[in-house]
Design a protein around this motif. Sequence first.
Motif, PDB file in Angstrom:
ATOM      1  N   LEU A  83       0.826  -1.204   0.000  1.00 33.34           N
ATOM      2  CA  LEU A  83       0.000   0.000   0.000  1.00 33.34           C
ATOM      3  C   LEU A  83       0.861   1.255   0.000  1.00 33.34           C
ATOM      4  CD1 LEU A  83      -2.863  -1.024   2.480  1.00 33.34           C
ATOM      5  CD2 LEU A  83      -2.628  -1.469   0.022  1.00 33.34           C
ATOM      6  N   GLU A  84       2.149   1.106  -0.252  1.00 34.50           N
ATOM      7  CA  GLU A  84       3.035   2.256  -0.349  1.00 34.50           C
ATOM      8  C   GLU A  84       2.810   2.966  -1.689  1.00 34.50           C
ATOM      9  OE1 GLU A  84       5.121   3.401   2.002  1.00 34.50           O
ATOM     10  OE2 GLU A  84       4.367   1.824   3.348  1.00 34.50           O
ATOM     11  N   VAL A  85       2.766   4.286  -1.651  1.00 37.25           N
ATOM     12  CA  VAL A  85       2.438   5.055  -2.856  1.00 37.25           C
ATOM     13  C   VAL A  85       3.356   4.728  -4.038  1.00 37.25           C
ATOM     14  CG1 VAL A  85       2.388   7.394  -3.835  1.00 37.25           C
ATOM     15  CG2 VAL A  85       1.220   6.906  -1.671  1.00 37.25           C
ATOM     16  N   PRO A  86       4.682   4.665  -3.875  1.00 38.97           N
ATOM     17  CA  PRO A  86       5.521   4.337  -5.041  1.00 38.97           C
ATOM     18  C   PRO A  86       5.160   2.999  -5.669  1.00 38.97           C
ATOM     19  CG  PRO A  86       6.863   5.241  -3.280  1.00 38.97           C
ATOM     20  CD  PRO A  86       5.510   4.983  -2.685  1.00 38.97           C
ATOM     21  N   ASP A  87       4.835   2.005  -4.843  1.00 35.59           N
ATOM     22  CA  ASP A  87       4.458   0.692  -5.370  1.00 35.59           C
ATOM     23  C   ASP A  87       3.096   0.740  -6.057  1.00 35.59           C
ATOM     24  OD1 ASP A  87       6.823  -0.505  -4.391  1.00 35.59           O
ATOM     25  OD2 ASP A  87       5.908  -0.777  -2.415  1.00 35.59           O
ATOM     26  N   LEU A  88       2.166   1.513  -5.507  1.00 35.96           N
ATOM     27  CA  LEU A  88       0.853   1.655  -6.131  1.00 35.96           C
ATOM     28  C   LEU A  88       0.963   2.396  -7.462  1.00 35.96           C
ATOM     29  CD1 LEU A  88      -1.263   2.539  -2.972  1.00 35.96           C
ATOM     30  CD2 LEU A  88      -1.231   0.362  -4.206  1.00 35.96           C
ATOM     31  N   LEU A  89       1.804   3.408  -7.509  1.00 36.98           N
ATOM     32  CA  LEU A  89       2.024   4.114  -8.769  1.00 36.98           C
ATOM     33  C   LEU A  89       2.598   3.170  -9.825  1.00 36.98           C
ATOM     34  CD1 LEU A  89       3.485   7.487  -7.457  1.00 36.98           C
ATOM     35  CD2 LEU A  89       1.415   7.246  -8.849  1.00 36.98           C
ATOM     36  N   ASP A  90       3.532   2.331  -9.418  1.00 38.84           N
ATOM     37  CA  ASP A  90       4.123   1.397 -10.364  1.00 38.84           C
ATOM     38  C   ASP A  90       3.077   0.424 -10.883  1.00 38.84           C
ATOM     39  OD1 ASP A  90       6.395   0.055 -11.711  1.00 38.84           O
ATOM     40  OD2 ASP A  90       5.888  -1.573 -10.348  1.00 38.84           O
ATOM     41  N   LYS A  91       2.257  -0.114  -9.997  1.00 36.50           N
ATOM     42  CA  LYS A  91       1.260  -1.111 -10.400  1.00 36.50           C
ATOM     43  C   LYS A  91       0.142  -0.496 -11.231  1.00 36.50           C
ATOM     44  CE  LYS A  91      -2.043  -4.492  -8.541  1.00 36.50           C
ATOM     45  NZ  LYS A  91      -2.550  -5.175  -7.325  1.00 36.50           N
ATOM     46  N   ARG A 151      -0.350  -0.217 -15.517  1.00 38.69           N
ATOM     47  CA  ARG A 151      -1.741  -0.097 -15.946  1.00 38.69           C
ATOM     48  C   ARG A 151      -2.603  -1.256 -15.474  1.00 38.69           C
ATOM     49  NH1 ARG A 151      -1.393   4.263 -19.279  1.00 38.69           N
ATOM     50  NH2 ARG A 151      -3.551   4.129 -20.002  1.00 38.69           N
ATOM     51  N   ARG A 152      -2.383  -1.630 -14.218  1.00 44.62           N
ATOM     52  CA  ARG A 152      -3.211  -2.638 -13.577  1.00 44.62           C
ATOM     53  C   ARG A 152      -4.302  -1.937 -12.778  1.00 44.62           C
ATOM     54  NH1 ARG A 152      -0.989  -7.442 -11.999  1.00 44.62           N
ATOM     55  NH2 ARG A 152      -2.994  -7.716 -10.934  1.00 44.62           N
ATOM     56  N   GLY A 153      -5.085  -2.721 -12.041  1.00 42.31           N
ATOM     57  CA  GLY A 153      -6.075  -2.177 -11.131  1.00 42.31           C
ATOM     58  C   GLY A 153      -5.739  -2.568  -9.708  1.00 42.31           C
ATOM     59  N   GLY A 154      -6.768  -2.807  -8.905  1.00 41.98           N
ATOM     60  CA  GLY A 154      -6.564  -3.200  -7.527  1.00 41.98           C
ATOM     61  C   GLY A 154      -7.882  -3.240  -6.803  1.00 41.98           C
ATOM     62  N   TYR A 155      -7.821  -3.337  -5.467  1.00 44.13           N
ATOM     63  CA  TYR A 155      -9.069  -3.265  -4.699  1.00 44.13           C
ATOM     64  C   TYR A 155      -9.013  -2.047  -3.800  1.00 44.13           C
ATOM     65  CZ  TYR A 155      -7.144  -5.766  -0.499  1.00 44.13           C
ATOM     66  OH  TYR A 155      -6.450  -6.158   0.618  1.00 44.13           O
ATOM     67  N   CYS A 156     -10.003  -1.896  -2.918  1.00 46.18           N
ATOM     68  CA  CYS A 156     -10.222  -0.597  -2.260  1.00 46.18           C
ATOM     69  C   CYS A 156      -8.995  -0.050  -1.560  1.00 46.18           C
ATOM     70  CB  CYS A 156     -11.400  -0.672  -1.300  1.00 46.18           C
ATOM     71  SG  CYS A 156     -11.118  -1.672   0.195  1.00 46.18           S
ATOM     72  N   PHE A 157      -8.235  -0.915  -0.877  1.00 46.29           N
ATOM     73  CA  PHE A 157      -7.094  -0.414  -0.117  1.00 46.29           C
ATOM     74  C   PHE A 157      -5.982   0.103  -1.033  1.00 46.29           C
ATOM     75  CE2 PHE A 157      -9.048  -3.584   2.778  1.00 46.29           C
ATOM     76  CZ  PHE A 157      -9.439  -2.688   3.759  1.00 46.29           C
ATOM     77  N   LEU A 195      -6.777   1.192  -4.517  1.00 46.48           N
ATOM     78  CA  LEU A 195      -7.347   2.215  -5.387  1.00 46.48           C
ATOM     79  C   LEU A 195      -7.636   3.511  -4.645  1.00 46.48           C
ATOM     80  CD1 LEU A 195      -9.805   0.010  -7.485  1.00 46.48           C
ATOM     81  CD2 LEU A 195      -7.469   0.706  -8.055  1.00 46.48           C
ATOM     82  N   ASN A 196      -8.260   3.425  -3.493  1.00 46.72           N
ATOM     83  CA  ASN A 196      -8.580   4.653  -2.763  1.00 46.72           C
ATOM     84  C   ASN A 196      -7.352   5.263  -2.102  1.00 46.72           C
ATOM     85  OD1 ASN A 196     -11.325   5.097  -3.342  1.00 46.72           O
ATOM     86  ND2 ASN A 196     -11.940   3.519  -1.885  1.00 46.72           N
ATOM     87  N   ALA A 197      -6.372   4.439  -1.749  1.00 51.49           N
ATOM     88  CA  ALA A 197      -5.123   4.999  -1.219  1.00 51.49           C
ATOM     89  C   ALA A 197      -4.454   5.867  -2.273  1.00 51.49           C
ATOM     90  CB  ALA A 197      -4.195   3.887  -0.759  1.00 51.49           C
ATOM     91  N   LEU A 198      -4.381   5.362  -3.498  1.00 50.17           N
ATOM     92  CA  LEU A 198      -3.689   6.116  -4.541  1.00 50.17           C
ATOM     93  C   LEU A 198      -4.525   7.289  -5.035  1.00 50.17           C
ATOM     94  CD1 LEU A 198      -0.998   6.145  -5.954  1.00 50.17           C
ATOM     95  CD2 LEU A 198      -2.023   4.850  -7.838  1.00 50.17           C
ATOM     96  N   PHE A 199      -5.845   7.105  -5.149  1.00 49.48           N
ATOM     97  CA  PHE A 199      -6.687   8.215  -5.568  1.00 49.48           C
ATOM     98  C   PHE A 199      -6.655   9.331  -4.529  1.00 49.48           C
ATOM     99  CE2 PHE A 199     -11.093  10.024  -6.343  1.00 49.48           C
ATOM    100  CZ  PHE A 199     -10.752  10.654  -7.539  1.00 49.48           C
ATOM    101  N   GLY A 200      -6.650   8.968  -3.251  1.00 51.47           N
ATOM    102  CA  GLY A 200      -6.534   9.975  -2.205  1.00 51.47           C
ATOM    103  C   GLY A 200      -5.227  10.734  -2.296  1.00 51.47           C
ATOM    104  N   TRP A 201      -4.142  10.020  -2.609  1.00 50.98           N
ATOM    105  CA  TRP A 201      -2.839  10.676  -2.793  1.00 50.98           C
ATOM    106  C   TRP A 201      -2.899  11.664  -3.953  1.00 50.98           C
ATOM    107  CZ3 TRP A 201       0.300  10.475  -7.162  1.00 50.98           C
ATOM    108  CH2 TRP A 201       1.584  11.026  -7.014  1.00 50.98           C
TER     109      TRP A 201
END
Length: 262
Positions: free
Chosen positions: A58-66, A71-77, A79-85
């Motif tokens: 759930l670290e932002v750099p890892d979420l940005l990479d994924k 260009r993958r997706g994810g689940y709430c923890f 998607l909303n973590a990165l959208f909030g960022w």
Amino acid sequence: MVVNSSNLKPEVLAYLERIGYSGPIDTTLATLTKLQECHVHTVPYENFDILNRVPLSLEVPDLLDKIVNRRRGGYCFELNALFGWLLMELGFKVTNYFARFWRDETDTPPKRRHHILQVEAEGELYLCDVGVGGIAPRSPIHMTENVVHEQLDEAYMLERDADFGWILSERKKGQWSRLYSFTEEPQLPKDFLMTSYWCENAPDSIFIKDAMAAIRTSAGRNTIAGEEFRIFTAEGVQAFTPKTKDEYAEALRTHFGININN
């Protein structure tokens, strides 16, 4: 507040490109609404890493990479973590909350296992969520009680409950039912780690049982339940099950923009 796009981080610009957003960079409700609508139409909800036993970060750099680079997706923890960022980088004030997810729950009250966002725009508070696999608000919900929010063929309403705080309900066939509830206790990013770990690993977690994916489209929405793909449009539902791994991978690319090898 207007943000000079030349001052934005390259990661923010890449994220905006990922979701196809090219409008004003400011903190108005119109911009917030467009960002959320762009997101739910371009970034799929999906649990393939969990199924493949790839540990989530759930670290932002890892979420940005994924989500952005691969260009993958994810689940709430995720998607909303990165959208909030993203929203905070654009100047919005964002508060993270835990929610109890009521839809399809047989053992009520449900546990807290959903991440949502409260976002301030133009001095007002809105509920924002890009991390639901089923039908959910495509646009921000103004945090006022007992106001019906019509969103095309969907309708939502926030109510207050003495035990569970805010309750977001959805209207189905003329009847209101609970979607999720939350209290206004701000959460830190680390507060979601234990629950996300449970979702990834608990024997009775729904996320480890079958493939789940969903994305809104201009014609409706696309979903996966197990091995079955379902394409929803105004004309009805087209359901099919790919017969080979190659067909499955091609269907993922076509209907969700997912390259499962990324």
